[in-house]
Design an enzyme around this catalytic site. Sequence first.
Site, PDB file in Angstrom:
ATOM      1  N   SER A 100       0.847  -1.182   0.000  1.00 18.81           N
ATOM      2  CA  SER A 100       0.000   0.000   0.000  1.00 18.81           C
ATOM      3  C   SER A 100       0.886   1.236   0.000  1.00 18.81           C
ATOM      4  CB  SER A 100      -0.913  -0.005   1.219  1.00 18.81           C
ATOM      5  OG  SER A 100      -0.139   0.178   2.370  1.00 18.81           O
ATOM      6  N   VAL A 101       0.230   2.378  -0.201  1.00 20.91           N
ATOM      7  CA  VAL A 101       0.972   3.641  -0.233  1.00 20.91           C
ATOM      8  C   VAL A 101       1.775   3.805   1.066  1.00 20.91           C
ATOM      9  CG1 VAL A 101       0.729   6.144  -0.400  1.00 20.91           C
ATOM     10  CG2 VAL A 101      -0.771   4.650  -1.722  1.00 20.91           C
ATOM     11  N   GLY A 157       5.291   2.804   1.213  1.00 19.82           N
ATOM     12  CA  GLY A 157       6.253   3.552   0.419  1.00 19.82           C
ATOM     13  C   GLY A 157       6.353   3.018  -0.998  1.00 19.82           C
ATOM     14  N   LYS A 158       5.263   2.403  -1.474  1.00 24.52           N
ATOM     15  CA  LYS A 158       5.308   1.804  -2.806  1.00 24.52           C
ATOM     16  C   LYS A 158       5.470   2.855  -3.907  1.00 24.52           C
ATOM     17  CE  LYS A 158       1.537  -0.020  -4.269  1.00 24.52           C
ATOM     18  NZ  LYS A 158       0.785   0.139  -5.482  1.00 24.52           N
ATOM     19  N   GLY A 211      -3.857  -0.612  -3.088  1.00 24.03           N
ATOM     20  CA  GLY A 211      -3.867  -1.550  -1.972  1.00 24.03           C
ATOM     21  C   GLY A 211      -5.142  -1.711  -1.175  1.00 24.03           C
ATOM     22  N   LYS A 259      11.916   1.176   4.029  1.00 20.85           N
ATOM     23  CA  LYS A 259      12.027   2.131   5.146  1.00 20.85           C
ATOM     24  C   LYS A 259      13.090   1.683   6.157  1.00 20.85           C
ATOM     25  CE  LYS A 259       7.316   3.760   4.587  1.00 20.85           C
ATOM     26  NZ  LYS A 259       6.136   4.332   5.182  1.00 20.85           N
ATOM     27  N   SER A 273     -40.602 -16.874 -15.493  1.00 20.29           N
ATOM     28  CA  SER A 273     -39.246 -16.801 -16.061  1.00 20.29           C
ATOM     29  C   SER A 273     -38.748 -15.360 -16.123  1.00 20.29           C
ATOM     30  CB  SER A 273     -39.190 -17.476 -17.435  1.00 20.29           C
ATOM     31  OG  SER A 273     -40.274 -17.118 -18.263  1.00 20.29           O
TER      32      SER A 273
END
Lengths: 302, 644
Positions: B36-37, B40-41, B117, B170, B553
């Site tokens: 996820s952000v 640090g993606k 993410g 990190k 139907s």
Amino acid sequence: MSQTALTHLERLEAESIHILRETVAETERPVMLYSIGKDSAVMLHLARKAFYPGSLPFPLLHVDTTWKFSDMYRMRERIAEQAGIELLVHRNPEAAERGINPFDHGALHTDLWKTEGLKQALDLHCFDAAFGGARRDEEKSRAKERIFSFRSASHRWDPRRQRPELWNLYNVRHAKGETMRVFPLSNWTELDIWQYILAEGIEIVPLYLAAERPVVERDGMLLMVDDDRFRLAEGEVPQLRSVRFRTLGCYPLSGAVESQADTIEKVVQEMLLTATSERQGRLIDRDAGAGSMEKKKQEGYF
Amino acid sequence: MARPGDLDRALIERDITAFLERQRTKQLLRFITCGSVDDGKSTLIGRLLHDSRQIFEDQLASLAADSRSVGTQGDRIDFALLVDGLAAEREQGITIDVAYRFFATDRRKFIIADTPGHEQYTRNMVTGASTADLAVLLVDARKGVLQQTRRHSYLAHLVGIRHLVLAVNKMDLVTYDKAVFDKIVDDYARFADTLGIEGVVAIPVSGLEGANITAHDRTNMPWYEGPTLHEYLERVPVASAVYQDKPFRMPVQWVNRPDQHFRGFAGQVAAGRIAPGERVRLLPSGRTSRVERIVTMDGDLEAAVAGQSVTLTLADEVDCARGDVIAAADDPPASADQFEATIVWMDEEPLLPGRAYWLKLASQTVSATIQPPKHRVDVNTLAQLAAKTLDLNDIGVAQLTTDRDITFEPYADPDGASANRTLGGFILIDKLTNATVGAGMLHFALRRAQNIHPQALDISPGTRARALGQRPAILWFTGLSGAGKSTIANLVEKKLVARGRHTFLLDGDNIRHGLNKDLGFTDADRIENIRRIGEVAKLMTEAGLIVLTAFISPFRAERQMVRDMCAEGDFIEIFVDTPLRIAEERDEKGLYAKARAGKIKNFTGIDSPYEAPLKPDLRIDTTKLDAEAAAEAVVAALLERLEG
């Protein structure tokens, strides 16, 4: 058995051919949007490969604005004369009648000639799939564009209705009136395009290579005075400068760069060393600030 | 810090031709970044692009400006801002899709599939991973291996990615501590073992500082002796090469017939290698032939390998069309019509077991129905849970049946080295909306269908119809409860019998109380109800009868399913169009009153939808016609159709 992994260009070529064939196999009336630029030249070359030894199983369509460079029109005529090529040209009659031009009408020029013109041509010929030469690396909002981009019957692009694309399986099914824009060059970068043009000896419009051309400098851009319709401002005198173009569109809207690069190798060299991204020379992206390309896309601009 | 692009740059300046020549031999590696952000993606991807000089000057200038105005790094450049998206998503602060980004090093070109993410994670990640050779899993060094790390690993493994990079990011925030890194690697190794994941490489990095991304950070992490992220990405074997060692397979995409003298079969080689003169088997027919030429615009090839798009000509005049597979003659793939598969559901509308969807696998498109799932997988705990259906982003295992044989291979290759993506992966398409609603991976064929061979019959449906002197048909009455379906159908049958026709009326009484007494009124049961009625009606038409059916139907898809089962023109859909208000006023059985009072659940028109036919073969407006006139209209229409 010895393994030779395909090179990246071989993989890109094979992927594009797969996309072209898949579209022809699964749609009723495909067309290739031919803009005369270098990406169109590559796309056309790939299409020839995909259907060789047959001729192209679809026509080319040029959505004309009447304001392209004269070199581009000459190139278009050469292509149209080639065996097995059916080239359609569409000019929006409303834009012609109203005399829409890039000097007086700003964004309306692109909207009427290109966006509306394209919709008209697709409707007129009942095309259900249109190949375009757009690439994901061109602009940030294009990074998420699908290879098969789905458009409603009114040509609108709805981000929520785009389909997930897994593996190399494309869902080409659509209801009557709905259309697909298909981008066989999605995964190519600008450098890939140049390398491929070199490797395959693909003919491109000479404007991509530097030559002495009459230009004026306006708002920090070098504009080419390509014919006598160009309106010179007071005090403006065209000067001969060695320039080339990174992208081609309507000549009064396409900025030239000063350059001595008169071969493709030198163009690539200059591109890699000077490092300004490709769309920077195009006025169209600056109209509405960030996200303007996406807005255009929603409205139906390619 | 030296950038990998620097070598290139020197060469570009000195000898552009040599540079371009070297570019031509570059390989392509596709990978997906998971995390996820917060991990640090975006910063890491921005750093990869920046350090390989894929960011141009004007972008860099606007990046610097954006960093000051909206960035989170003070006066420093916020690389995360490079990884930007659509305006809608910027405004809403959500990421809805897969973004593809490009960069190159001295040896390879890379395509990154970048997936967000949060909730839509499964759909997006499976999509991005389906074309990837490798996955980079981001772990925040401060947090270690989390549930989401396990989820990412499971999904990557599921779609057949065999190279995983555990990027422990990190490191600058844990003082580049080796012990922290080692513990995370140990934790992850234990988990990876349980999934059978091999080939994990762990790298301690700092996206923010650029440590161990493109160059080693000897100052802060002298203890790390493995490759940098760049080095590893340049070195890892490219999966496409592995496919060349498998038996030859090429799905036929398109038959190229420019004139009478040339017939070529165009497709992309999915696996193996082929040369002129080699024997091939065509599937599903099983016929064999020899490859005569491998035709390309650049001249005939001496051989073609996995990944190439080519056109083959064969030595014999054999039937071969789009959807067929050309394969190694002595080692062909199997064909079957019943499978077990893992299915990933990608649509807001849940999976409806029993409903017919289009299934596309390679160039084959068939109609498929899916059984209720055996289980679904909780992607966080990997527990197998009971499930009746699959909702958006659910993953489950289910059996499915196709309406004809498809040529396939199990998705997961037994050698574990690579997946059979082309002949093992499929997508599911809703027949009405045309949306891609799911994706799947075939496990194996169920043997049942192979042991039941269609009995060759001496008496054909045509013979029986001629004996009765009539053309069979299904008159399918559909409409709301109380619309008048049964009344009209009864009258029609009487009129037909009076004219000497052989008929049979199927309605609620003889079906719901017998054949279908095990079914209720949920959507899934209603679908199964109609499927069985359709099959019975079809058998009766094969017996030569004119069949009348009177069922609500309510769903278009199932009426279409029955139409698809029948021969062209045999299915006649009659819409008994009575507005809900009027049907409710009549309410002869008192059912609407009960439904309004909540005593009957899933009642069509009240709390369950009725999808009116868009193009019925005949529409009866009961506000204008009484039952007698309506029946006359139906008979007239039928006779005109059958005899006209």
